[in-house]
Design a protein around this motif. Structure first.
Motif, mmCIF file in Angstrom:
data_model
loop_
_atom_site.group_PDB
_atom_site.id
_atom_site.type_symbol
_atom_site.label_atom_id
_atom_site.label_comp_id
_atom_site.label_asym_id
_atom_site.label_seq_id
_atom_site.Cartn_x
_atom_site.Cartn_y
_atom_site.Cartn_z
ATOM 1 N N TYR A 108 -65.382 122.531 23.879
ATOM 2 C CA TYR A 108 -64.168 121.761 24.154
ATOM 3 C C TYR A 108 -64.349 120.977 25.446
ATOM 4 O O TYR A 108 -64.762 121.527 26.470
ATOM 5 C CB TYR A 108 -62.965 122.696 24.284
ATOM 6 N N TYR A 109 -64.048 119.679 25.390
ATOM 7 C CA TYR A 109 -64.017 118.832 26.576
ATOM 8 C C TYR A 109 -62.619 118.236 26.675
ATOM 9 O O TYR A 109 -62.174 117.516 25.765
ATOM 10 C CB TYR A 109 -65.054 117.712 26.483
ATOM 11 N N GLY A 110 -61.936 118.547 27.745
ATOM 12 C CA GLY A 110 -60.575 118.052 27.899
ATOM 13 C C GLY A 110 -59.837 118.838 28.971
ATOM 14 O O GLY A 110 -60.405 119.677 29.676
ATOM 15 N N LYS A 111 -58.566 118.564 29.103
ATOM 16 C CA LYS A 111 -57.702 119.311 30.010
ATOM 17 C C LYS A 111 -57.075 120.490 29.273
ATOM 18 O O LYS A 111 -57.114 120.557 28.047
ATOM 19 C CB LYS A 111 -56.596 118.391 30.551
ATOM 20 N N ASP A 112 -56.505 121.401 30.059
ATOM 21 C CA ASP A 112 -55.689 122.485 29.516
ATOM 22 C C ASP A 112 -56.423 123.269 28.433
ATOM 23 O O ASP A 112 -56.049 123.272 27.259
ATOM 24 C CB ASP A 112 -54.381 121.919 28.951
ATOM 25 N N VAL A 113 -57.489 123.947 28.847
ATOM 26 C CA VAL A 113 -58.287 124.715 27.892
ATOM 27 C C VAL A 113 -57.470 125.849 27.266
ATOM 28 O O VAL A 113 -57.697 126.226 26.118
ATOM 29 C CB VAL A 113 -59.567 125.250 28.571
ATOM 30 N N ASP A 114 -56.508 126.385 28.029
ATOM 31 C CA ASP A 114 -55.679 127.467 27.472
ATOM 32 C C ASP A 114 -54.900 126.989 26.257
ATOM 33 O O ASP A 114 -54.755 127.718 25.263
ATOM 34 C CB ASP A 114 -54.711 127.994 28.539
ATOM 35 N N ASN A 115 -54.404 125.759 26.332
ATOM 36 C CA ASN A 115 -53.673 125.193 25.208
ATOM 37 C C ASN A 115 -54.595 124.990 24.002
ATOM 38 O O ASN A 115 -54.208 125.221 22.850
ATOM 39 C CB ASN A 115 -53.047 123.854 25.616
ATOM 40 N N ALA A 116 -55.843 124.559 24.291
ATOM 41 C CA ALA A 116 -56.819 124.363 23.210
ATOM 42 C C ALA A 116 -57.158 125.689 22.541
ATOM 43 O O ALA A 116 -57.232 125.779 21.306
ATOM 44 C CB ALA A 116 -58.081 123.703 23.764
ATOM 45 N N VAL A 117 -57.356 126.746 23.341
ATOM 46 C CA VAL A 117 -57.678 128.054 22.777
ATOM 47 C C VAL A 117 -56.489 128.595 21.996
ATOM 48 O O VAL A 117 -56.652 129.201 20.924
ATOM 49 C CB VAL A 117 -58.111 129.035 23.888
ATOM 50 N N ALA A 118 -55.282 128.372 22.514
ATOM 51 C CA ALA A 118 -54.081 128.814 21.795
ATOM 52 C C ALA A 118 -53.984 128.132 20.439
ATOM 53 O O ALA A 118 -53.619 128.751 19.441
ATOM 54 C CB ALA A 118 -52.837 128.515 22.637
ATOM 55 N N ALA A 119 -54.336 126.838 20.391
ATOM 56 C CA ALA A 119 -54.316 126.114 19.120
ATOM 57 C C ALA A 119 -55.342 126.702 18.159
ATOM 58 O O ALA A 119 -55.069 126.853 16.958
ATOM 59 C CB ALA A 119 -54.589 124.632 19.360
ATOM 60 N N LEU A 120 -56.516 127.048 18.662
ATOM 61 C CA LEU A 120 -57.526 127.689 17.815
ATOM 62 C C LEU A 120 -57.032 129.040 17.301
ATOM 63 O O LEU A 120 -57.218 129.390 16.135
ATOM 64 C CB LEU A 120 -58.826 127.870 18.598
ATOM 65 N N ASN A 121 -56.389 129.807 18.191
ATOM 66 C CA ASN A 121 -55.862 131.115 17.772
ATOM 67 C C ASN A 121 -54.814 130.965 16.674
ATOM 68 O O ASN A 121 -54.761 131.758 15.725
ATOM 69 C CB ASN A 121 -55.245 131.841 18.967
#
Length: 987
Positions: free
Chosen positions: A734-747
């Motif tokens: 993942y390249y971007g801001k707010d990695v927590d939001n990205a991981v939450a979306a994956l979850n």
């Protein structure tokens, strides 16, 4: 209700990037003075931060700061191109561009006063040669030109300009000419700016036409390459139809063969003196710069140039096109068609309206052409694109037919989409969506120094106010659907030019004699007083920076224990997410087939066309791609819409629905793609012949499913294969801001059940030993192209430093040994290079490679010249030191940033390297000597046994020159690619 939901999504998209598309924003132009007292302009709310200066002599200077890496993209632009070529000297502006690399009365000479006498003689001889009509007398004059040129070369030094830019660590040293511009390019380390601007001010102070006839022959080789390019021929025919009077259609940039063979050095000098003046030029710099210091130095150098009165010629006006104009061109490549409408130029209302129309017609996702032609697979491929120039523009629609489809059928389908536009058959939300898509593309461009510098060059050449460019997208948003439809009904009538590119023999090819040029002296061991003083100039040292991948790439995990590697994006709100599977077509041949098929199917909830629209409304793009050893499921776009985009992607992944009709069309598309690919000489040489040279019959290129096999596959099997991918081991980048939001979306969306499976065992392809073979494929072309390939030792990390320095010194770049010998001295080719090519995987072999493209009647000379170099590397100590300095400075200025941190580490790991090996390379190169490089050459290059791949016209082929290289084996194209069962080989 459905329309309300769509509008809500659009509002979300607009909000995400509204900071630059707010119609109430001010774009006021403000004049200010810097610490030097020099005035510059800025535009309020300009995301590029441009400072635009106009010096007292009229020179425009565009400066923009970006400190991501210690480099500066430089362009020097002249507002003059082939439009202003004299009618009897077409190609002049382009040829002048080549000559500006040859030096001045200070650069590139050991004795200017003596050299000048010979150059004046050569100029006089060319004037006589130009007017002489007797063939034999003309040949005698050329022989005299050749003789005097050899004498003149005793006082010239080839490539001194290139040597100096290389010594700075510059990359991308080049230039280009078009209708209204000639632009000179370099990308330099930021600490070398003072030396660069000093050199460039000298370069543009005086024109010296040294080494003239050898470079002219190189330009003629470029002309020949154009004759072998069917796209260029179709393009030229289209312009001829659009502009029967204007130079856009009547004067090609390369010029006519007759004019190239009869140049006037006087005309070239006159052109330079008239147009290469400060009030007709611009310097564009984007990168790590200090505004005040930079402009002060430019004012100190280029500011001294004298302003001159300048009037550009008044060019012919065109009458309206009132009925279709029909053109045909012929050539060996596959058939296609273009339909072009003439428009107004830059800064007109046409520019705005056609830009909008073009995106609604084809944006790569949800345009009328995208959905109705490409997604439904009713043609092989189709698209459109606009071009805007100073006097006019044009909107071009292109299409390639499916198997069994006529060009007229493709034409009718393209025009049918234009009719749909005129009828308003597109969604209301499309205008806002395409403007925001343009904004996304613009945001990506502004991250790239070269792309931004290109925008500034366009603004200068087309005399655009930068404030108008900054608010251009806001202006587009003001256009209503009604206004656009009204424009389309007025603009798109029977006022087009249709150009049929048909398969067949081109009877307009210009055959060229080999003039028998005597090789000129390069004088590598000599140097001008200027370069000696230049090399003594000191620059502030730039220290290299290396990446600690262990800390630069962060890691976390999803709830399903999938590793997520990430690099934060601190520049903007765009993201890029990749779900990575370490398996590809070598593991399962059907994987790439299934990935491609997914492009054309929908789900139980959405049709394929509806899916494309839903993604487009979100400002999100997705893709599934398969290579030999990797498969990527990717998603990118606006960070705010990542969760919704991932939800949509996962819906497609889980609920994809097989469509037999779509699959049958997909197989037809693959078949036609193979047939079209067989007609492309680049594909034949660099894929077909090169793979055969490496692997012989058992190559990955030939290991394909035949069309009958593809037809027998049940598409349900492919859908099941795609769905089953989720059950294999995987990882995420993942390249971007707010990695927590990205991981939450994956979850939330990327659900994995049970233990993940191991990958299928990959098939191995063995590379054969090279040597003693000449593999030839017959192709209707003017040039003959040759690729020399020798299998080397398995990859060793310790060879990377020496091979990098070797490539700089010997084989790549304008000041390399190969380029100088084959092009500069002997005029045997427009393009020639050699390289020690490192493997991409651990334990795989390296290769020695060389390439030359030349006229068929120069083949023997070219073969001899290349093989002589590959077996006896010239040792030029000054050139070696310059190459070493260049290589070190390039490494020192190189910065691995953003998502490249992850992808560069991926490449290194494939080689068995677990750190930034550039540090070891840098330290090794620092201590290398000419003896070290010679030892590398003797061990890895000298005496290698080559497979030689050749593509050319059989009837023009000099067989004897090839027989010296090995046994000639003619290979038919179908055999190379394994497209038919009946494999034919002729020995």
């Amino acid at each position: 209700m459905k329309q309300i939901k769509r509008l809500a999504l659009i509002l979300l998209l607009i909000t995400a990037i509204s900071c630059n598309t707010d119609n109430n924003k001010s774009y006021k132009v403000t004049a200010q003075k810097d610490t030097n007292g020099i005035t510059y302009e800025t535009v309020e709310n300009d995301p590029t931060g441009l400072r635009l200066y106009t010096l007292d002599n009229g020179l425009k200077v565009y400066l923009s700061k970006n400190a991501d890496e210690p480099k500066i993209q430089t362009y020097i632009a002249v507002r003059a191109g082939s439009n202003y070529d004299p009618k009897e000297s077409t190609g002049l502006a382009h040829y002048l561009e080549h000559m500006v690399f040859k030096g001045t009365h200070k650069v590139g000479t050991v004795d200017w006063e003596k050299e000048k006498e010979y150059l004046e003689k050569i100029s006089d001889l060319y004037e006589k040669h130009r007017t002489e009509e007797d063939t034999e007398k003309k040949k005698a004059l050329y022989q005299e030109i050749d003789k005097v040129s050899l004498e003149a070369s005793n006082y010239s030094i080839a490539n001194e300009y290139d040597k100096m830019t290389a010594s700075l660590g510059a990359t991308g040293t080049n230039a280009y000419t078009w209708f209204e511009q000639t632009v000179y390019t370099n990308k330099i380390p930021a600490n070398e700016f003072n030396k660069w601007i000093t050199l460039e001010s000298e370069r543009f102070s005086t024109l010296v036409l040294r080494l003239f006839h050898t470079e002219l022959e190189a330009v003629f080789e470029e002309f020949n390459r154009g004759q072998d390019n069917d796209f260029r021929k179709r393009y030229a025919a289209m312009l001829d139809g659009l502009f029967p009077n204007h130079p856009y259609g009547q004067q090609t940039t390369i010029g006519t063969g007759q004019h190239l063979k009869n140049p006037s050095m006087i005309d070239i000098h006159n052109y330079f003196d008239k147009y290469y003046v400060p009030n007709n030029m611009a310097i564009v710099l984007v990168g790590d710069l200090d505004f005040d210091k930079t402009i002060a130095k430019i004012n100190e150098t280029f500011g001294k140039f004298e302003k001159k009165e300048l009037t550009h010629p008044t060019l012919p006006k065109e009458e309206p096109i009132t009925q279709p104009v029909i053109n045909e061109v012929f050539g060996p490549t596959s058939e296609n068609i273009s339909i072009a409408y003439r428009s107004g130029g830059v800064n007109t209302e046409d520019e705005k309206m056609v830009t909008l129309v073009d995106m609604i017609m084809a944006n790569g996702n949800a345009g009328l052409i995208d959905l109705n032609l490409n997604q439904k697979q009713v043609v092989q491929r189709a698209s459109c694109s606009p071009t805007f120039l100073n006097d006019y523009g044009y909107h071009t629609f292109t299409g390639s037919p499916k198997s069994g489809q006529t060009l007229d059928e493709v034409k009718d389908l393209l025009l049918e989409q234009v009719t749909k536009l005129k009828n308003g058959e597109f969604d209301e939300w499309m205008i806002e969506a395409v403007v925001n898509d343009l904004k996304l593309n613009e945001t990506r461009q502004y991250e790239n120094n070269s792309a931004l510098a290109d925008k500034y060059v366009e603004a200068f050449i087309y005399q655009q106010n930068w404030s108008d460019r900054v608010k251009f997208l806001d202006d587009l948003k003001k256009v209503s659907k009604e206004e656009l439809v009204a424009f389309a009904n007025t603009f798109y009538q029977d006022n087009y030019v249709v150009t049929y590119k048909r398969k067949g023999e081109d009877n307009n090819i210009v055959k060229v004699e080999n003039p028998g040029i005597t090789p000129v002296n390069l004088n590598r061991d000599k140097s001008s007083e200027y370069i000696q003083a230049f090399n003594k100039m000191e620059s502030e040292e730039l220290k290299p920076q290396f990446v600690d991948y262990k800390t630069a790439i962060k890691e976390t995990k999803t709830e399903n224990d999938i590793k997520v590697s990430y690099v934060l994006n601190d520049k903007n709100d765009l993201f890029d997410m990749n779900i990575i599977f370490d398996m590809g077509s070598d593991n399962d041949k059907k994987l790439s087939l299934a990935a491609g098929y997914l492009e054309y199917i929908g789900t139980d909830k959405y049709t394929n066309e509806e899916l494309k629209k839903e993604f487009y409304k979100l400002g999100i793009s997705y893709y599934v791609s398969t290579g030999s050893d990797k498969t990527y499921v990717g998603l990118n776009g606006l960070k705010e819409n990542l969760p919704k985009g991932l939800e949509l992607l996962e819906h497609l992944w889980d609920n994809a629905k097989a469509d037999e009709e779509a699959y049958n069309k997909y197989v037809e598309k693959i078949y036609k793609g193979r047939q079209d690919g067989k007609t492309q000489k680049g594909n034949i040489l660099w894929n077909g012949l090169m793979n055969y040279g490496k692997y012989g019959e058992n190559s990955p290129l030939r290991d394909i499913m035949q069309i009958d096999e593809l037809k027998s596959i049940n598409p349900e099997e492919l859908v099941a294969l795609i769905k089953d991918m989720k059950n294999y081991k995987q990882r995420v980048f993942y390249y971007g801001k707010d990695v927590d939001n990205a991981v939450a979306a994956l979850n939330n969306q990327h659900k994995i059940y049970g233990e993940l499976k191991e990958y299928p065992i990959a098939k191995k392809y063995k590379e054969t030993e090279t040597g003693g073979n000449v593999f030839f494929t017959d192709y209707d072309m003017v040039q003959t192209e040759m690729l020399f390939l020798a299998k080397g030792d398995p990859f060793k990390p310790e060879n990377m430093a020496a091979s990098t320095l070797f490539n700089t010194y010997f084989g790549s770049g304008l000041s390399s040994i190969v380029f100088q010998e084959i092009r500069e001295s002997k005029s045997l080719a427009y393009s020639a290079f050699a390289a020690y090519q490192g493997a991409s995987k651990k334990d795989s072999p390296n290769y020695v490679m060389a390439y030359v493209g030349t006229q068929a009647n120069k083949l023997e000379q070219a073969v001899d010249a290349m093989m002589e170099l590959m077996n006896d590397m010239p040792e030029a100590d000054k050139q070696f030191q310059a190459a070493k300095e260049s290589t070190l400075k390039k490494l020192a200025a190189q910065r691995i940033t953003k998502s490249n941190i992850f992808w560069s580490y991926e490449r290194l790991q494939k080689l068995g390297i677990d750190n930034d090996n550039r540090e070891a390379m840098y330290n090794t190169i620092k201590n290398m000597t000419m003896e070290d490089l010679k030892a590398f050459f003797d061990k890895n290059v000298k005496g290698e046994s080559y497979n030689v791949m050749v593509i050319g016209n059989k009837k023009d082929l000099d067989v004897k020159s090839l027989q010296k290289l090995g046994n000639i084996k003619e290979l038919e194209v179908d055999y190379l690619f394994n497209y038919i069962d009946e494999k034919k080989v002729k020995s």
